[in-house]
Design an enzyme around this catalytic site. Structure first.
Site, mmCIF file in Angstrom:
data_model
loop_
_atom_site.group_PDB
_atom_site.id
_atom_site.type_symbol
_atom_site.label_atom_id
_atom_site.label_comp_id
_atom_site.label_asym_id
_atom_site.label_seq_id
_atom_site.Cartn_x
_atom_site.Cartn_y
_atom_site.Cartn_z
ATOM 1 N N GLU A 106 -2.091 -5.877 8.641
ATOM 2 C CA GLU A 106 -0.603 -5.592 9.048
ATOM 3 C C GLU A 106 -0.417 -6.374 10.392
ATOM 4 O OE1 GLU A 106 2.342 -1.776 9.849
ATOM 5 O OE2 GLU A 106 0.626 -1.583 8.318
ATOM 6 N N HIS A 112 -19.058 -0.865 -12.545
ATOM 7 C CA HIS A 112 -18.094 0.059 -11.806
ATOM 8 C C HIS A 112 -17.431 -0.483 -10.575
ATOM 9 C CE1 HIS A 112 -19.431 2.299 -15.252
ATOM 10 N NE2 HIS A 112 -20.368 2.392 -14.873
ATOM 11 N N ARG A 158 -6.267 1.789 4.283
ATOM 12 C CA ARG A 158 -4.714 2.307 3.474
ATOM 13 C C ARG A 158 -4.709 1.392 2.250
ATOM 14 N NH1 ARG A 158 -3.456 0.611 8.658
ATOM 15 N NH2 ARG A 158 -2.001 -0.519 8.897
ATOM 16 N N HIS A 217 0.651 -1.242 -0.102
ATOM 17 C CA HIS A 217 0.017 -0.016 0.144
ATOM 18 C C HIS A 217 0.828 1.387 -0.053
ATOM 19 C CE1 HIS A 217 0.470 1.447 4.173
ATOM 20 N NE2 HIS A 217 0.380 0.115 4.537
#
Length: 227
Positions: free
Chosen positions: A136, A223, A103, A48
């Site tokens: 993470e 989309h 993130r 990221h």
């Protein structure tokens, strides 16, 4: 077939992404109730973009849901452009995996949108799968603290803090429910790199690896959204 797995992204360069072509010697099966099994598939690994807790005043971010900086968004767009320049356009991505943290999710969305270029109808949020096991590493009681905090080094010792950060099995003390950034399970109370690797590999074997070869092409309805 192309799969994308999104974690932490380096600044845009030839090292921003890794592509892994997986092959299997098993034959392609054709039965009435089973789709053909693919024998070649590509896995793209991303990190990221820069978050608000990276940089000079870096913190132990862990499971804290911190957004990207402007630079981090630019990095993600640049990674998508790099993919497109190497003919990995969004229309070729069947499924993308990312963590539950914004993130990584936003990076994934920006990468796919950028890889689509002017053909924005060729990517879809339906291709994106979120899994907490890709989050993470959890930093326990030090989560949210500045990495260069002198009080942290004074309390635990510089060598101990570095062991938590760099060794495979070292881990900070666990947090409890009174911690500012406590989250209920499945969030752990602390983790070593080994713990983090174990859950990431579980995700790979349970979800990512089967998607590489055993799934049909996913539909691409209208989309939007991220990796």
């Amino acid at each position: 077939m192309i799969r994308v797995c999104c974690g932490r992204l380096y600044p845009p360069s030839s090292s921003s992404l890794t592509t892994i072509t997986n092959t299997t010697t098993k034959s392609i099966l054709h039965t009435k109730n089973q789709h053909p099994r693919r024998n070649v598939s590509t896995l793209i690994l991303l990190r990221h973009g820069e978050s608000q807790w990276n940089g000079i005043e870096a913190r132990f971010t862990g499971w804290c849901d911190i957004p990207l900086t402007v630079r981090g968004r630019v990095e993600a767009v640049a990674a998508g452009q790099l993919l497109r320049s190497r003919n990995f356009r969004a229309s070729r991505v069947d499924v993308a995996f990312t963590s539950n943290l914004q993130r990584a999710s936003e990076t994934c969305e920006l990468v796919l949108a950028s890889a689509a270029g002017p053909d924005q109808h060729t990517w879809s949020a339906n291709r994106i799968r979120h899994d907490w096991r890709l989050n993470e590493r959890h930093y326990g009681v030090v989560q949210g603290l500045y990495k260069n905090d002198p009080d942290l080094a004074a309390k635990y010792g510089t060598k101990t803090v570095m062991k938590w950060r760099r060794s495979f099995r070292g881990k900070p003390p666990p947090m409890d429910e009174s911690h500012e950034y406590y989250e209920p399970p499945p969030a752990p109370l602390t983790e070593s790199l080994e713990d983090c690797q174990r859950r990431a590999l579980d995700c790979y074997h349970d979800s990512i690896a089967p998607a590489l070869f055993d799934e049909k092409d996913l539909p691409t309805p209208p989309h939007q959204r991220n990796v």
